[in-house]
Design a protein around this motif. Structure first.
Motif, short mmCIF file in Angstrom:
data_model
loop_
_atom_site.label_atom_id
_atom_site.label_comp_id
_atom_site.label_asym_id
_atom_site.label_seq_id
_atom_site.Cartn_x
_atom_site.Cartn_y
_atom_site.Cartn_z
N HIS A 1 -0.17 15.42 -20.20
CA HIS A 1 -0.86 15.79 -18.97
C HIS A 1 -2.13 14.97 -18.78
CE1 HIS A 1 -3.61 18.22 -16.48
NE2 HIS A 1 -2.50 18.50 -15.79
N GLN A 2 -2.87 14.80 -19.86
CA GLN A 2 -4.09 14.00 -19.77
C GLN A 2 -3.77 12.54 -19.44
OE1 GLN A 2 -6.13 14.55 -23.50
NE2 GLN A 2 -6.71 16.69 -23.05
N THR A 3 -2.66 12.02 -20.04
CA THR A 3 -2.26 10.64 -19.75
C THR A 3 -1.90 10.47 -18.29
OG1 THR A 3 -1.46 10.37 -22.02
CG2 THR A 3 -0.70 8.79 -20.38
N LEU A 4 -1.06 11.40 -17.78
CA LEU A 4 -0.66 11.34 -16.37
C LEU A 4 -1.86 11.50 -15.43
CD1 LEU A 4 2.69 13.34 -16.37
CD2 LEU A 4 2.38 10.87 -16.11
N GLN A 5 -2.78 12.35 -15.83
CA GLN A 5 -3.96 12.56 -15.01
C GLN A 5 -4.82 11.28 -14.93
OE1 GLN A 5 -6.26 15.93 -16.23
NE2 GLN A 5 -7.40 16.03 -14.28
N GLY A 6 -4.89 10.58 -16.06
CA GLY A 6 -5.63 9.30 -16.06
C GLY A 6 -4.93 8.25 -15.20
N GLU A 7 -3.58 8.18 -15.30
CA GLU A 7 -2.83 7.23 -14.48
C GLU A 7 -2.96 7.56 -13.00
OE1 GLU A 7 -1.26 4.53 -15.32
OE2 GLU A 7 -1.75 4.76 -17.45
N GLU A 8 -2.96 8.84 -12.70
CA GLU A 8 -3.10 9.25 -11.31
C GLU A 8 -4.47 8.83 -10.75
OE1 GLU A 8 -3.01 13.34 -8.62
OE2 GLU A 8 -2.62 13.40 -10.77
N GLU A 9 -5.48 9.00 -11.55
CA GLU A 9 -6.82 8.60 -11.10
C GLU A 9 -6.90 7.09 -10.88
OE1 GLU A 9 -9.44 10.06 -14.05
OE2 GLU A 9 -9.27 12.17 -13.43
N LYS A 10 -6.29 6.32 -11.79
CA LYS A 10 -6.30 4.87 -11.64
C LYS A 10 -5.54 4.44 -10.38
CE LYS A 10 -6.62 3.76 -16.58
NZ LYS A 10 -5.92 3.11 -17.73
N LEU B 1 0.83 -1.20 0.00
CA LEU B 1 0.00 0.00 0.00
C LEU B 1 0.87 1.25 0.00
CD1 LEU B 1 -2.78 1.34 0.20
CD2 LEU B 1 -2.64 1.09 2.69
N GLN B 2 1.97 1.21 0.72
CA GLN B 2 2.87 2.35 0.74
C GLN B 2 3.50 2.57 -0.63
OE1 GLN B 2 3.11 4.31 3.31
NE2 GLN B 2 4.64 5.68 2.43
N LYS B 3 3.83 1.50 -1.32
CA LYS B 3 4.39 1.64 -2.67
C LYS B 3 3.36 2.26 -3.62
CE LYS B 3 7.69 -2.17 -2.37
NZ LYS B 3 8.09 -3.50 -2.90
N VAL B 4 2.11 1.81 -3.52
CA VAL B 4 1.06 2.37 -4.39
C VAL B 4 0.88 3.85 -4.10
CG1 VAL B 4 -1.38 2.26 -4.96
CG2 VAL B 4 -0.09 0.16 -4.65
N ARG B 5 0.87 4.22 -2.84
CA ARG B 5 0.74 5.63 -2.49
C ARG B 5 1.93 6.45 -3.00
NH1 ARG B 5 -1.24 5.13 3.85
NH2 ARG B 5 -3.45 4.61 3.41
N ARG B 6 3.11 5.85 -2.91
CA ARG B 6 4.28 6.55 -3.43
C ARG B 6 4.17 6.72 -4.94
NH1 ARG B 6 7.76 3.23 -1.76
NH2 ARG B 6 7.96 4.14 0.33
N GLY B 7 3.64 5.70 -5.63
CA GLY B 7 3.43 5.83 -7.07
C GLY B 7 2.43 6.92 -7.40
N VAL B 8 1.36 7.02 -6.63
CA VAL B 8 0.38 8.09 -6.84
C VAL B 8 1.05 9.45 -6.65
CG1 VAL B 8 -1.75 9.11 -5.98
CG2 VAL B 8 -1.56 6.63 -6.19
N ALA B 9 1.88 9.55 -5.62
CA ALA B 9 2.55 10.82 -5.37
C ALA B 9 3.51 11.17 -6.50
CB ALA B 9 3.31 10.75 -4.05
N ASP B 10 4.22 10.16 -7.04
CA ASP B 10 5.15 10.42 -8.14
C ASP B 10 4.40 10.88 -9.39
OD1 ASP B 10 7.21 9.68 -6.49
OD2 ASP B 10 7.32 7.61 -7.24
N VAL B 11 3.28 10.22 -9.70
CA VAL B 11 2.50 10.61 -10.88
C VAL B 11 1.93 12.01 -10.70
CG1 VAL B 11 0.43 10.09 -12.23
CG2 VAL B 11 1.97 8.25 -11.53
N ALA B 12 1.46 12.30 -9.50
CA ALA B 12 0.92 13.64 -9.24
C ALA B 12 2.01 14.70 -9.37
CB ALA B 12 0.30 13.68 -7.84
N THR B 13 3.23 14.36 -8.93
CA THR B 13 4.34 15.31 -9.06
C THR B 13 4.66 15.55 -10.53
OG1 THR B 13 5.26 14.53 -6.96
CG2 THR B 13 6.74 15.72 -8.43
N SER B 14 4.69 14.48 -11.33
CA SER B 14 4.96 14.65 -12.76
C SER B 14 3.85 15.47 -13.43
CB SER B 14 5.06 13.28 -13.43
OG SER B 14 6.13 12.52 -12.88
N ARG B 15 2.62 15.20 -13.05
CA ARG B 15 1.51 15.99 -13.61
C ARG B 15 1.65 17.46 -13.25
NH1 ARG B 15 -2.68 17.93 -11.24
NH2 ARG B 15 -2.37 16.65 -9.37
N LYS B 16 2.05 17.72 -12.03
CA LYS B 16 2.21 19.11 -11.62
C LYS B 16 3.33 19.80 -12.39
CE LYS B 16 0.84 22.45 -8.97
NZ LYS B 16 -0.53 23.00 -9.11
#
Length: 264
Positions: free
Chosen positions: A109-118, A41-56
């Protein structure tokens, strides 16, 4: 040789499996599984944070490119107003290149946003599963601990546990030894009483000897009492009374005196 090696391998695996099963604690296994799920779960959360950072970062680049595009458009208008068509054309050319970059970044940006949502949805689902597993884990651990305690209590009451078995064996040995000593002591007393064994200490006496000692002791006391009475009444007449019994002795009666029993 191959068959022997296979058999040895099977025996080794069977014994190893039995040893592992005996050493395994279900509570520790559940805690370990829960810890691994938390790590996932921590790895998944870290992945979400990384994708959100790239999107930003893409959003910041898009803002910068859009600002530059607007600036170039304004510069082109000013150059055209001043009659510098060449400068206006250059500004518009740069603006077109920036527009292409903005278009590409928007796609990313749209791709990263979709990955972040997933990933966010996956993290939420995994969090729900981890919470449910934790509740189930604690329930199983509590049930296992209660069952283990009940089993130990039942074994203690029934005497089949290792500790209670050792205590029971010690009690049985003590009872057997006590019974053996009591039987030995009773047998020795019976042999001494019957005369089959002699008392080497001189303290023990059989029934016949005790009766003789009692009679002898009583006679000595009576004779001593009569002697003291004779001394008080005075003289040899008392002594003769003691020895003769009534004071009228005959030659036939004189040799016959009261028998004396010496103490043994």
């Amino acid at each position: 040789m191959s068959g022997v090696m296979k058999r040895m391998g099977m025996i080794f695996r069977a014994k190893a499996n039995k040893a592992l099963d005996r050493a395994e604690d279900p509570r520790e296994t559940l805690d370990y599984s829960y810890q691994k799920q938390l790590e996932l779960l921590q790895k998944v959360r870290r992945g979400v944070a990384d994708v959100a950072t790239s999107r930003k970062r893409l959003e910041l680049q898009l803002n910068q490119l859009q600002s530059q595009s607007a600036k170039l458009e304004d510069q082109g208008r000013k150059a055209l107003a001043l009659g510098r068509e060449d400068l206006a054309r250059e500004a518009l050319s740069r603006r077109a290149a920036l527009t292409q970059q903005v278009s590409d970044l928007e796609v990313q940006h749209q791709t990263l946003q979709g990955e972040e949502e997933k990933l966010t949805l996956a993290a939420q689902r995994l969090q729900a599963k981890v919470d449910a597993f934790r509740t189930k884990k604690e329930t199983i651990k509590a049930t296992y601990t209660a069952a283990q305690a009940q089993t130990r209590i039942a074994e203690s009451f029934s005497g089949i546990s290792e500790e209670m078995s050792d205590v029971g064996m010690a009690i049985q040995r003590a009872e057997d030894k006590t019974a053996q000593l009591q039987a030995r002591a009773g047998a020795i007393d019976e042999l001494l009483a019957s005369g089959a064994l002699s008392d080497q200490s001189g303290l023990g006496k059989d029934d016949l000897q005790a009766e003789l000692d009692r009679i002898s002791g009583g006679t000595d006391v009576e004779l001593e009492l009569q002697r003291m009475k004779a001394e008080l009444t005075g003289g040899t007449s008392g002594q003769q009374a003691i020895e003769g019994g009534n004071g009228k002795s005959t030659p036939q009666d004189r040799p016959q005196q009261t028998p004396r029993f010496d103490k043994q």
